[in-house]
Scaffold this motif. Structure first.
Motif, PDB file in Angstrom:
ATOM      1  N   ALA A 276       0.856  -1.188   0.000  1.00 19.39           N
ATOM      2  CA  ALA A 276       0.000   0.000   0.000  1.00 19.39           C
ATOM      3  C   ALA A 276       0.891   1.237   0.000  1.00 19.39           C
ATOM      4  CB  ALA A 276      -0.928  -0.005   1.213  1.00 19.39           C
ATOM      5  N   PRO A 277       1.434   1.623  -1.161  1.00 16.62           N
ATOM      6  CA  PRO A 277       2.416   2.709  -1.224  1.00 16.62           C
ATOM      7  C   PRO A 277       1.915   4.058  -0.716  1.00 16.62           C
ATOM      8  CG  PRO A 277       2.406   1.442  -3.270  1.00 16.62           C
ATOM      9  CD  PRO A 277       1.219   0.988  -2.469  1.00 16.62           C
ATOM     10  N   GLU A 278       0.584   4.280  -0.732  1.00 15.00           N
ATOM     11  CA  GLU A 278       0.065   5.560  -0.254  1.00 15.00           C
ATOM     12  C   GLU A 278       0.004   5.618   1.274  1.00 15.00           C
ATOM     13  OE1 GLU A 278      -3.680   6.104  -2.341  1.00 15.00           O
ATOM     14  OE2 GLU A 278      -2.740   7.745  -3.447  1.00 15.00           O
ATOM     15  N   HIS A 279       0.132   4.462   1.925  1.00 15.45           N
ATOM     16  CA  HIS A 279       0.137   4.423   3.382  1.00 15.45           C
ATOM     17  C   HIS A 279       1.544   4.715   3.904  1.00 15.45           C
ATOM     18  CE1 HIS A 279      -3.617   1.601   3.538  1.00 15.45           C
ATOM     19  NE2 HIS A 279      -3.866   2.767   3.003  1.00 15.45           N
ATOM     20  N   ARG A 280       1.604   5.193   5.138  1.00 18.00           N
ATOM     21  CA  ARG A 280       2.900   5.476   5.742  1.00 18.00           C
ATOM     22  C   ARG A 280       2.945   4.885   7.143  1.00 18.00           C
ATOM     23  NH1 ARG A 280       3.641  11.725   3.695  1.00 18.00           N
ATOM     24  NH2 ARG A 280       4.234  11.184   1.569  1.00 18.00           N
ATOM     25  N   LEU A 281       3.977   4.096   7.377  1.00 14.72           N
ATOM     26  CA  LEU A 281       4.245   3.571   8.702  1.00 14.72           C
ATOM     27  C   LEU A 281       5.189   4.549   9.400  1.00 14.72           C
ATOM     28  CD1 LEU A 281       4.379   1.465  10.973  1.00 14.72           C
ATOM     29  CD2 LEU A 281       6.111   0.247   9.627  1.00 14.72           C
ATOM     30  N   VAL A 282       4.702   5.158  10.465  1.00 18.15           N
ATOM     31  CA  VAL A 282       5.477   6.143  11.215  1.00 18.15           C
ATOM     32  C   VAL A 282       6.002   5.460  12.478  1.00 18.15           C
ATOM     33  CG1 VAL A 282       5.457   8.400  12.314  1.00 18.15           C
ATOM     34  CG2 VAL A 282       3.989   7.956  10.323  1.00 18.15           C
ATOM     35  N   LEU A 283       7.318   5.485  12.655  1.00 14.05           N
ATOM     36  CA  LEU A 283       7.960   4.747  13.740  1.00 14.05           C
ATOM     37  C   LEU A 283       8.822   5.686  14.585  1.00 14.05           C
ATOM     38  CD1 LEU A 283       8.729   2.023  15.097  1.00 14.05           C
ATOM     39  CD2 LEU A 283      10.550   1.828  13.383  1.00 14.05           C
ATOM     40  N   TYR A 284       8.606   5.637  15.894  1.00 15.00           N
ATOM     41  CA  TYR A 284       9.423   6.379  16.849  1.00 15.00           C
ATOM     42  C   TYR A 284      10.316   5.376  17.582  1.00 15.00           C
ATOM     43  CZ  TYR A 284       6.446  10.572  16.454  1.00 15.00           C
ATOM     44  OH  TYR A 284       5.773  11.681  16.002  1.00 15.00           O
ATOM     45  N   SER A 285      11.626   5.476  17.403  1.00 12.16           N
ATOM     46  CA  SER A 285      12.565   4.585  18.082  1.00 12.16           C
ATOM     47  C   SER A 285      13.184   5.332  19.259  1.00 12.16           C
ATOM     48  CB  SER A 285      13.670   4.130  17.127  1.00 12.16           C
ATOM     49  OG  SER A 285      13.131   3.395  16.054  1.00 12.16           O
ATOM     50  N   PRO A 286      12.978   4.848  20.504  1.00 11.87           N
ATOM     51  CA  PRO A 286      13.499   5.566  21.678  1.00 11.87           C
ATOM     52  C   PRO A 286      15.026   5.599  21.702  1.00 11.87           C
ATOM     53  CG  PRO A 286      12.577   3.436  22.305  1.00 11.87           C
ATOM     54  CD  PRO A 286      12.213   3.651  20.874  1.00 11.87           C
ATOM     55  N   LEU A 287      15.587   6.756  21.984  1.00  9.69           N
ATOM     56  CA  LEU A 287      17.028   6.936  22.152  1.00  9.69           C
ATOM     57  C   LEU A 287      17.374   6.875  23.645  1.00  9.69           C
ATOM     58  CD1 LEU A 287      17.624   9.826  19.585  1.00  9.69           C
ATOM     59  CD2 LEU A 287      18.234   7.411  19.323  1.00  9.69           C
ATOM     60  N   PRO A 288      18.623   6.577  23.976  1.00  8.88           N
ATOM     61  CA  PRO A 288      18.993   6.463  25.390  1.00  8.88           C
ATOM     62  C   PRO A 288      18.950   7.790  26.150  1.00  8.88           C
ATOM     63  CG  PRO A 288      20.916   6.216  23.971  1.00  8.88           C
ATOM     64  CD  PRO A 288      19.724   6.203  23.072  1.00  8.88           C
ATOM     65  N   GLU A 289      18.926   8.906  25.433  1.00  7.75           N
ATOM     66  CA  GLU A 289      18.902  10.207  26.090  1.00  7.75           C
ATOM     67  C   GLU A 289      17.657  10.359  26.967  1.00  7.75           C
ATOM     68  OE1 GLU A 289      19.648  13.445  23.250  1.00  7.75           O
ATOM     69  OE2 GLU A 289      20.278  11.883  21.846  1.00  7.75           O
ATOM     70  N   GLU A 290      17.802  11.089  28.042  1.00 11.05           N
ATOM     71  CA  GLU A 290      16.703  11.377  28.972  1.00 11.05           C
ATOM     72  C   GLU A 290      16.088  10.109  29.559  1.00 11.05           C
ATOM     73  OE1 GLU A 290      15.954  14.380  29.940  1.00 11.05           O
ATOM     74  OE2 GLU A 290      17.139  15.518  28.473  1.00 11.05           O
ATOM     75  N   ASP A 291      16.855   9.001  29.503  1.00 12.91           N
ATOM     76  CA  ASP A 291      16.368   7.730  30.043  1.00 12.91           C
ATOM     77  C   ASP A 291      15.046   7.311  29.379  1.00 12.91           C
ATOM     78  OD1 ASP A 291      16.833   5.556  31.644  1.00 12.91           O
ATOM     79  OD2 ASP A 291      15.760   6.356  33.375  1.00 12.91           O
ATOM     80  N   THR A 292      14.954   7.606  28.075  1.00 13.75           N
ATOM     81  CA  THR A 292      13.699   7.385  27.352  1.00 13.75           C
ATOM     82  C   THR A 292      13.228   5.930  27.373  1.00 13.75           C
ATOM     83  OG1 THR A 292      14.133   9.276  25.916  1.00 13.75           O
ATOM     84  CG2 THR A 292      12.560   7.635  25.107  1.00 13.75           C
ATOM     85  N   PRO A 293      14.095   4.910  27.112  1.00 13.37           N
ATOM     86  CA  PRO A 293      13.599   3.523  27.120  1.00 13.37           C
ATOM     87  C   PRO A 293      12.965   3.133  28.458  1.00 13.37           C
ATOM     88  CG  PRO A 293      15.737   3.631  26.057  1.00 13.37           C
ATOM     89  CD  PRO A 293      15.508   4.972  26.688  1.00 13.37           C
ATOM     90  N   ALA A 294      13.572   3.526  29.567  1.00 12.44           N
ATOM     91  CA  ALA A 294      13.045   3.159  30.878  1.00 12.44           C
ATOM     92  C   ALA A 294      11.727   3.869  31.149  1.00 12.44           C
ATOM     93  CB  ALA A 294      14.061   3.503  31.973  1.00 12.44           C
ATOM     94  N   LYS A 295      11.622   5.130  30.723  1.00 15.55           N
ATOM     95  CA  LYS A 295      10.384   5.877  30.926  1.00 15.55           C
ATOM     96  C   LYS A 295       9.246   5.258  30.113  1.00 15.55           C
ATOM     97  CE  LYS A 295      12.516  10.360  31.921  1.00 15.55           C
ATOM     98  NZ  LYS A 295      12.749  11.752  31.408  1.00 15.55           N
ATOM     99  N   LEU A 296       9.552   4.841  28.877  1.00 17.58           N
ATOM    100  CA  LEU A 296       8.529   4.204  28.048  1.00 17.58           C
ATOM    101  C   LEU A 296       8.081   2.876  28.667  1.00 17.58           C
ATOM    102  CD1 LEU A 296       9.479   4.632  24.280  1.00 17.58           C
ATOM    103  CD2 LEU A 296       7.390   5.370  25.409  1.00 17.58           C
ATOM    104  N   ALA A 297       9.049   2.126  29.165  1.00 13.17           N
ATOM    105  CA  ALA A 297       8.709   0.847  29.790  1.00 13.17           C
ATOM    106  C   ALA A 297       7.797   1.061  30.990  1.00 13.17           C
ATOM    107  CB  ALA A 297       9.992   0.134  30.216  1.00 13.17           C
ATOM    108  N   ALA A 298       8.044   2.105  31.750  1.00 14.10           N
ATOM    109  CA  ALA A 298       7.181   2.415  32.898  1.00 14.10           C
ATOM    110  C   ALA A 298       5.775   2.786  32.455  1.00 14.10           C
ATOM    111  CB  ALA A 298       7.799   3.534  33.720  1.00 14.10           C
ATOM    112  N   LEU A 299       5.668   3.528  31.369  1.00  8.80           N
ATOM    113  CA  LEU A 299       4.354   3.900  30.844  1.00  8.80           C
ATOM    114  C   LEU A 299       3.547   2.662  30.425  1.00  8.80           C
ATOM    115  CD1 LEU A 299       5.071   7.020  28.605  1.00  8.80           C
ATOM    116  CD2 LEU A 299       3.698   6.959  30.692  1.00  8.80           C
ATOM    117  N   LEU A 300       4.251   1.690  29.862  1.00  7.31           N
ATOM    118  CA  LEU A 300       3.578   0.501  29.325  1.00  7.31           C
ATOM    119  C   LEU A 300       3.409  -0.602  30.365  1.00  7.31           C
ATOM    120  CD1 LEU A 300       5.447   0.355  25.897  1.00  7.31           C
ATOM    121  CD2 LEU A 300       3.075   1.034  26.263  1.00  7.31           C
ATOM    122  N   ALA A 301       4.017  -0.444  31.531  1.00 11.40           N
ATOM    123  CA  ALA A 301       3.950  -1.494  32.570  1.00 11.40           C
ATOM    124  C   ALA A 301       2.518  -1.641  33.089  1.00 11.40           C
ATOM    125  CB  ALA A 301       4.902  -1.144  33.714  1.00 11.40           C
TER     126      ALA A 301
END
Length: 301
Positions: A276-301
């Motif tokens: 589906a070329p007209e569709h767009r998959l938008v992806l946010y990959s967490p960076l280690p800055e600001e402890d982003t991975p751990a904060k995201l994990a807490a949000l999803l826990a």
């Protein structure tokens, strides 16, 4: 729909074109049918089998698609399609002409021209079919875990998303369907303004990319309605729209001020699914800055 009903995806017609009493006014009809026949032949000759997902099938005596291939793609009988290319005195329904326009991959302007020649009347506004996301792509998004991801359609409507995307951007999935749009919520949801640290630059780039996309859908009522609503409801959108800036998607960095998790930093990428070329998959990959991975994990826990 032509008389005779349907069977196995093909529209059936009688085996001889209808006979009508000849009138002087038919001279104009003759001219239209002649132009229609020439237009169909030229458009058919301009396509290769690979353009429409067909195998090449070896060497061809004439350039372009065969008549039977166009008829099959459109779901009409080969005889009926041949009559149209021969300029015979037949009148195709709007449904048939739309199917032929799709088979020949006509642009909106070409579709309008085809219907005018085929029916002698202006084409009604064309609304594309509802957009769908494949089950496979939905599973991919859901299995991305703490990586916020969503799919937007040709008009930037949200079509699919994972839980991480909702935790990051808010529960847009609970919104009424007309509001479930990336551009609409960016300008009309006050929470979005507080979310992005580079608000002014973000919305300017967003409008430029949306403007570039909208140019591919001139005459699409759904686009016109959304743009009119945004111009009416958001002075910021209206101002940016008047700038007539355009841009294409590109990877980059996104910083988010989440209301509970605080500052989060991501790499941002936009991908086009092959199916589906007209569709767009938008992806946010967490960076280690600001402890982003751990904060995201807490949000999803």
């Amino acid at each position: 729909m032509l008389d005779g009903g349907t069977r196995e995806g093909f529209i059936l017609v009688s085996q001889a074109p209808p006979k009508r009493a000849r009138k002087p006014a038919d001279a104009n009809g003759d001219a239209l049918r002649s132009q229609l026949a020439d237009f169909l032949r030229k458009r058919r000759a301009s396509l290769q089998p690979g353009d429409v997902g067909l195998p090449n099938g070896g060497r061809r005596r004439t350039p372009g698609l065969r008549r039977e291939e166009v008829a099959s793609l459109a779901g009409v009988g080969t005889t009926w399609y041949t009559w149209l290319e021969q300029g015979r005195d037949v009148r195709a329904s709007l449904e048939v002409l739309d199917a032929i326009a799709g088979a020949l991959r006509l642009t909106p302007a070409e579709r309008t021209h085809l219907i005018l020649l085929g029916r002698g009347e202006p084409a009604p506004a064309h609304r594309p079919p509802p957009e769908k996301v494949s089950p496979t792509l939905r599973r991919v998004i859901e299995n991305l875990g703490p990586n916020p991801a969503f799919v937007i359609g040709r008009r930037w409507d949200y079509l699919a998303w994972n839980r991480a995307a909702l935790e990051l951007l808010g529960d847009f999935g609970s919104r009424p369907k007309p509001e479930r749009n990336h551009v609409w919520l960016t300008f009309m949801d006050p929470a979005r303004r507080e979310l992005f640290t580079d608000w002014e630059q973000s919305i300017r780039l967003l409008v430029a990319r949306f403007r570039a996309d909208s140019a591919h859908h001139m005459g699409d009522e759904s686009f016109d309605e959304l743009i009119a609503a945004l111009k009416s409801g958001s002075p910021e959108f209206c101002k940016l729209w008047k700038r007539h800036e355009v841009a294409t998607p590109a990877p980059g960095r996104k910083e988010v001020n989440h209301p509970t998790a605080g500052r989060l930093v991501f790499e941002h990428a936009v991908l086009n699914p092959t199916e589906a070329p007209e569709h767009r998959l938008v992806l946010y990959s967490p960076l280690p800055e600001e402890d982003t991975p751990a904060k995201l994990a807490a949000l999803l826990a």
